[in-house]
Scaffold this active site. Sequence first.
Site, mmCIF file in Angstrom:
data_model
loop_
_atom_site.group_PDB
_atom_site.id
_atom_site.type_symbol
_atom_site.label_atom_id
_atom_site.label_comp_id
_atom_site.label_asym_id
_atom_site.label_seq_id
_atom_site.Cartn_x
_atom_site.Cartn_y
_atom_site.Cartn_z
ATOM 1 N N LYS A 195 13.672 -8.894 13.343
ATOM 2 C CA LYS A 195 14.217 -8.927 11.975
ATOM 3 C C LYS A 195 15.494 -9.986 12.123
ATOM 4 O O LYS A 195 15.840 -10.772 11.089
ATOM 5 C CB LYS A 195 14.927 -7.515 11.578
ATOM 6 C CG LYS A 195 13.714 -6.777 11.357
ATOM 7 C CD LYS A 195 12.936 -7.171 10.225
ATOM 8 C CE LYS A 195 11.588 -6.377 9.736
ATOM 9 N NZ LYS A 195 10.923 -7.007 8.530
ATOM 10 N N SER A 229 0.747 -1.235 -0.130
ATOM 11 C CA SER A 229 0.024 0.098 0.020
ATOM 12 C C SER A 229 0.791 1.477 0.167
ATOM 13 O O SER A 229 0.367 2.524 -0.226
ATOM 14 C CB SER A 229 -0.876 0.060 1.038
ATOM 15 O OG SER A 229 -0.184 -0.037 2.439
ATOM 16 N N SER A 288 13.900 -8.294 5.471
ATOM 17 C CA SER A 288 14.322 -8.060 6.599
ATOM 18 C C SER A 288 14.781 -6.618 6.999
ATOM 19 O O SER A 288 13.939 -5.842 6.710
ATOM 20 C CB SER A 288 15.728 -8.898 6.931
ATOM 21 O OG SER A 288 16.188 -8.859 8.156
ATOM 22 N N TYR A 326 11.893 -4.574 17.714
ATOM 23 C CA TYR A 326 12.327 -4.686 16.200
ATOM 24 C C TYR A 326 13.259 -5.298 15.599
ATOM 25 O O TYR A 326 12.979 -6.394 14.884
ATOM 26 C CB TYR A 326 12.218 -3.089 15.675
ATOM 27 C CG TYR A 326 12.490 -3.128 14.243
ATOM 28 C CD1 TYR A 326 11.559 -3.442 13.259
ATOM 29 C CD2 TYR A 326 13.896 -2.734 14.044
ATOM 30 C CE1 TYR A 326 11.659 -3.395 11.854
ATOM 31 C CE2 TYR A 326 14.140 -2.726 12.386
ATOM 32 C CZ TYR A 326 13.114 -2.916 11.685
ATOM 33 O OH TYR A 326 13.433 -2.974 10.141
#
Length: 270
Positions: A149, A11, A131, A145
Amino acid sequence: MQKVILIIGASAGMGKESAKKLIQQGHTVYAVSRRLELMQDLKALGGIPIQMDVTNEADIDKVVATIIKKEGKIDVLWNNAGYGLYGAVEDIPIDEARQQFEVNMFGLSSVTQKVIPYMRHAKSGTIINTSSMGGKMYTPMGAWYHASKHALEGWSDCLRLELKSFGINVVILEPGAIITEWAGIMADNVKKFSGNGAYKGPVNNLMAALKKNEGTGSAPAVIADAIHKIVNARRPKTRYRVGKWAKPMVWMRIYLGDRLFDKIVMNMVK
């Protein structure tokens, strides 16, 4: 060769820019996001936007079934949905941390599980997992976060070994600093959870560093170019490190050792 491509997280930013390029090249692109209203421009170009929440199993089942019914295959899956949960470990509620993993890791895994059987049957396919350079390094206030990852990196490496004999490529995309809405969401999170209290000083430093570097990252087009290479490569590389700071930061993390790297990172947010 025209391919059927499923992009999760199309998006805005990297996903949307890459979807446009792939559509223009003649590929059949299914663009997926929670925000269907933001993908109408892709529809106008010839893409096929579908609303989906990556944490909703029923949504995932519906999207995969829709594509298989119409196309009979999925040649490329790009798992690109994700966000950055930033704030001090002490401050972030565990439910928020779980949601970070639900989006960045478990939702991605569910989509992948549902697509693999069709690629395995076809004895071909490419799975691209977004990633980050943050999957190889770390920054202050980014524990959850970076954890998501780092987990994705290891998961993807194992998946690559499992799927190699079936002719399926697994590619890890490691973007550096890219100009997208990601930084704004990250900033909102860190201010929300740690903007006041014991970590106010470090948060203020981080905000100042973000403001100083605002708009200095690479354009999403560099990611679109990388995705183009991956999609069209007979044998893509296992990793693509793309965008500002990606290669030098990972190099420093690997070769300079913990204490020196810590010092460099903290100097960047002073």
